[in-house]
Write a protein that holds these residues in place. Structure first.
Motif, mmCIF file in Angstrom:
data_model
loop_
_atom_site.group_PDB
_atom_site.id
_atom_site.type_symbol
_atom_site.label_atom_id
_atom_site.label_comp_id
_atom_site.label_asym_id
_atom_site.label_seq_id
_atom_site.Cartn_x
_atom_site.Cartn_y
_atom_site.Cartn_z
ATOM 1 N N GLU A 507 0.846 -1.196 0.000
ATOM 2 C CA GLU A 507 0.000 0.000 0.000
ATOM 3 C C GLU A 507 0.879 1.243 0.000
ATOM 4 O O GLU A 507 1.867 1.309 0.734
ATOM 5 N N THR A 508 0.487 2.187 -0.811
ATOM 6 C CA THR A 508 1.107 3.512 -0.792
ATOM 7 C C THR A 508 0.020 4.511 -0.427
ATOM 8 O O THR A 508 -0.996 4.602 -1.110
ATOM 9 N N ILE A 509 0.221 5.222 0.657
ATOM 10 C CA ILE A 509 -0.814 6.121 1.182
ATOM 11 C C ILE A 509 -0.265 7.542 1.221
ATOM 12 O O ILE A 509 0.800 7.785 1.804
ATOM 13 N N TYR A 510 -1.007 8.442 0.611
ATOM 14 C CA TYR A 510 -0.658 9.853 0.720
ATOM 15 C C TYR A 510 -1.701 10.529 1.607
ATOM 16 O O TYR A 510 -2.898 10.489 1.331
ATOM 17 N N SER A 511 -1.239 11.145 2.685
ATOM 18 C CA SER A 511 -2.125 11.859 3.598
ATOM 19 C C SER A 511 -2.030 13.346 3.324
ATOM 20 O O SER A 511 -0.938 13.932 3.389
ATOM 21 N N PHE A 512 -3.159 13.961 3.039
ATOM 22 C CA PHE A 512 -3.185 15.399 2.822
ATOM 23 C C PHE A 512 -2.963 16.153 4.136
ATOM 24 O O PHE A 512 -2.551 17.312 4.125
#
Length: 858
Positions: A507-512
């Motif tokens: 999983e690759t997660i980008y958190s704003f």
């Protein structure tokens, strides 16, 4: 061995020690500083828990305390423990009396009850919400410490390895005993409220934590959050007081305080310039979740306001881990006439087990600078109920000195000494990671100077088993905000010893939002890209994120219908502080059946064992949108997950999944709608009722992998919102309605049964119902020649005969299972007996079962 035993007996006989407890006969509270002596006049005093120890003498035992009738008792036989009850003087008018049969409590024409009715009727006069605006400053200090510690405690027993911590010992002003503070948390905040929008907000202006956070890092931070959630502020003018994650009925509740509590009038005394009456109160049943103590009510005017309060939980209360609790509050009248709380102190004595040291939690609140002037609208313009100022964690000493009502009693210096001593201790760098791995399920790879950028885990998923893989070995890891506060990676590699096949996920997660440690922290605003290649069973979709942990691997039924899945997902989620959550995503997966599962169209004659008649893969290409509203929810963040700390909030949930045909090889179009509602209802001393109603509809003609499965939990360890006796893929439908209802009576029945009440078990009952229907367009038995439908799952026996595992549920006959159980077993365990009431004709059906769950509660 016999000689040692004989010497032990002789020593015990020679000592003839009596251990006793002195308690208030009305409230059941311990009587502190009571004098205990034999005829020789040598006095011993009771401690904070009302306990004393005396060497036995052949004379009468005398017990006396200021404010109580003295008592003299004869001890005819030497006992290990005794209990002495003292009657308060105010309940006898100060006269010596001879007590015979205990008089029955009567509410009719009871002057104490009549006074409390006036107090309750006048509550609104003290409500600040009658103003258009109000604001005030609040300072909170919470200290967590080992209790009843002496220098001798470090010379033997469980504390001996921690002798280096002796320098941190401090005297607690409230109890007069030595404590070892190990954590201190300070918060300064401003509370604001406006009437026109009925909005109350908290602005945190300063915050700092020392102690456990420095030693256990995020575990210490989580511990502080849990303490704050359990030991919340107490407002007796509210009908219910949320404390220890339970709603306690206030002694001046408008709901049922008069029926729940017993009240007794005491002396009339002066507190400042106010003439007050002391009202003693206690629950009808001391094991119910209620308070006992003293209210000092102003009677010199017609306000009937509370001037002072001292209360706690009854001595025999069934609250776990809390041996004693004292809440002391002082109220004041402002020059403008409003009645406000000025100081709120809470002292809690805790004990996890008999062989561990006791703990003490003290929480002090101080309120000041009450103002009823107009507050600018911009002050309220932020999401959620709480906002933390940007420099709240960087306040200097002068800031804290200005806000403290008193000094820290050297608590801060003591905590600093403990932290320094622990970090210098031999083996600290080896032992602490092990403790963290057990508590957090993850192993950090960093150090104090270089915080962990990658955590290894979850640990409990490192080894498990299933019928496809046999023994399953898994290695997992995830990055933290120390690597990047916005970009996160998470993945695992797994290997099946039996199928010799590698699996994995990434999983690759980008958190704003900038995160403190992990992307799941509330509120989420994340974009996720995920890939997975693994083996699962159809029912795994109803379990949590760790489907293959070692506990969930313990199944009560044979699971031989599984499939390999390869999936690619893109999803977006955003949460707001008011409990609103939206999400959406695109999904593609390829399913490859294994073991007894196969995909075979019904246009072939009968289920076949020939692989050439089976479809090797099914492809799904789908999009999903969803919305959830959970007003009032609060969260506790941990490394692996986050947990709701307030289950009282209702949950409204809706989602729809669109399936596209001929997109990335997908074979079928589908539309699946799901809607659910959850609500918890508290029923006073009778516990709580949890209700969940969920409905699903599949609108298209689809083969069985697209149909609605009941949310079955096939493990011995329960998952909330699932059926415990429904087999794997047992029922298939395209219309389904599920109901889950449970009533946790919180020991209301078991606490009234002699002997059993000593176990402090708490009973619960429940019923789970599934109603469903399979329309004719999706029924393979109605459409035997339709190439778009598949034969339902089943098994071939040794003779090649096929027996169906799945069936369509009868719309006129719901599936029903009921259960009864107990929790609070050893304070951490829950056991339930399930019974299936319908669909019993199949000889392989499990008609009953025992299920378990680890559950911590006060």
């Amino acid at each position: 061995m016999f000689t040692v035993l004989l010497l032990s007996v002789l020593v015990a006989k020679a000592q003839k020690t009596i251990v006793g407890t002195v308690i208030d006969e009305i409230t059941g509270e311990p009587v502190v500083m009571a004098n205990v002596f034999f005829d020789d006049g040598v006095i011993s005093q009771t401690d904070f828990e009302g306990k004393f120890t005396k060497e036995y003498q052949r004379s009468k035992l005398h017990v006396a305390c200021v404010g109580y009738n003295a008592k003299t008792i004869s001890i005819k036989h030497l006992k290990d423990t005794i209990e002495v009850t003292l009657l308060p003087l105010e309940n006898t008018g100060g006269k010596a009396i001879v007590k015979g049969k205990k008089q029955k409590y009567d509410r009719k024409n009871n002057p104490a009850v009549e006074l409390m009715k006036k107090v309750i009727a006048n509550k609104k006069q003290t409500d600040l919400h009658s103003h258009d605006y109000f604001s005030y400053e609040k300072y909170t200090k919470m200290v967590f410490a080992f209790n009843e510690v002496t220098e001798q405690s470090f010379e033997s027993g469980i504390m001996k390895p921690f002798s280096f911590m002796k320098d941190g010992l401090e005297v607690c002003n409230a109890t007069g005993k030595l404590t070892l503070p190990i954590s201190i948390d300070e918060t300064s905040s401003t509370q604001v409220w406006r009437k026109k929008t009925n909005t109350e907000k908290t602005i945190i202006t300063g915050q700092r934590t020392k102690g456990l956070k420095d030693i256990l890092k995020s575990t210490g931070e989580m511990f502080n959050v849990i303490l704050k959630d359990c030991f919340t502020d107490v407002d007796i003018y509210e009908d219910e007081i949320r404390l220890l994650q339970y709603p306690f009925l206030s002694p001046i509740s408008s709901k049922n305080a008069i029926g729940f509590y017993r009240y007794f009038l005491g002396d009339t005394i002066n507190i400042g310039t106010d003439r007050c009456v002391d009202v003693t109160f206690t629950p009808n049943n001391s094991q119910d979740f209620g308070f006992s103590g003293h209210l000092y009510v102003v009677v010199s005017d017609s306000s009937y306001r509370v001037k002072h309060l001292k209360m706690g939980i009854p001595y025999r209360s069934d609250v776990n881990f809390v041996k004693d609790m004292q809440i002391i509050q002082t109220y004041a009248q402002l020059p403008t006439g409003e009645h406000v709380i000025e100081q709120d102190e809470m002292i809690i004595q805790m004990e996890l087990t008999n062989f561990l040291h006791k703990f003490q939690v003290t929480r002090d609140n101080y309120y000041s600078h009450f103002d009823f002037g107009v507050i600018p609208d911009r002050t309220f313009k932020f999401d959620g109920d709480t906002r933390t100022e940007a420099n709240a964690l960087m306040r200097d000493e002068q800031f804290w000195d200005d806000r403290r009502a008193n000094n820290l009693n050297n608590d801060e210096e003591a905590v600093n000494r403990v932290v320094t001593s622990v970090k210098k201790a031999k083996g600290y760098k080896v032992i602490m990671p092990i403790i963290q791995a057990v508590m957090e399920n993850f192993i950090e790879t960093g150090s104090e100077k270089t915080p962990s950028k990658i955590d290894i885990g979850p640990v409990v998923s490192s080894i498990s088993s299933n019928k496809v893989e046999g023994l399953r070995l898994r290695a997992s890891a995830q990055t933290t905000a120390n690597l990047n506060p916005h970009l996160f990676f998470k993945g695992y590699m797994a290997y099946g010893v039996k199928d010799h096949r590698w699996k994995g996920a990434l999983e690759t997660i980008y958190s704003f939002n900038k995160k403190a440690y992990r992307p799941h922290e509330f509120p989420r605003h994340n974009l996720t890209f995920a890939f997975k290649d693994d083996v699962i069973s159809p029912s795994d979709q109803f379990l949590g994120p760790d489907k293959d942990n070692v506990f969930k691997a313990l199944k009560w039924t044979t699971i031989d219908h599984m499939y390999y899945v390869r999936s690619f997902d893109i999803n977006y989620v955003k949460e707001w502080g008011n409990g609103l959550q939206i999400w959406g995503g695109l999904y593609h997966e390829r399913m490859e059946p294994t073991l007894e599962m196969f995909f075979q169209p019904t246009n072939l004659i009968g289920p076949s064992q020939n692989p050439a008649d089976h479809i090797k893969y099914i492809h799904k290409s789908e999009a999903e949108i969803g919305i959830q509203y959970q007003p009032g929810v609060t969260w506790i963040n941990t490394k692996q997950n986050r947990y709701e700390s307030n289950y009282d909030a209702p949950i409204l949930r809706f989602k729809h999944r669109f399936g596209f045909k001929n997109v990335l090889s997908s074979e079928h179009a589908s539309n699946l709608t799901e809607a659910s509602i959850y609500k918890r209802f508290w029923v006073g001393s009778w516990g709580k009722i949890d209700l969940l109603l969920r409905g699903d509809i599949q609108w298209n003609k689809v083969p069985y992998p697209y149909l609605i499965l009941p949310s079955a939990d096939l493990s011995y360890f329960m998952e909330d919102g699932t059926f415990s006796l429904v087999d794997n893929m047992e029922f298939l439908s395209d219309r389904a309605l599920s109901f889950f209802g449970s009533w946790d009576m919180n020991g209301k029945i078991l606490n009234r049964i002699p002997l059993i009440r000593k176990l402090k078990w708490r009973e619960l009952f429940g019923c789970n119902v599934l109603w469903g229907h399979l329309t004719s367009k999706n029924d393979p038995f109605v459409n035997p020649d339709d190439p778009d439908l598949f034969f339902f799952p089943g098994r071939f026996n040794e003779n090649g005969e096929f027996r169906y595992l799945s069936r369509s549920i009868n719309s006129s006959k719901p599936y029903v299972e009921v259960y009864a159980g107990v929790h609070n077993v050893f304070k951490f365990f829950r056991i339930e007996y399930f019974r299936r009431l319908t669909y019993l004709s199949n000889p392989d059906t499990h008609r009953w079962g025992i299920r378990f769950k680890f559950e911590f509660s006060f």
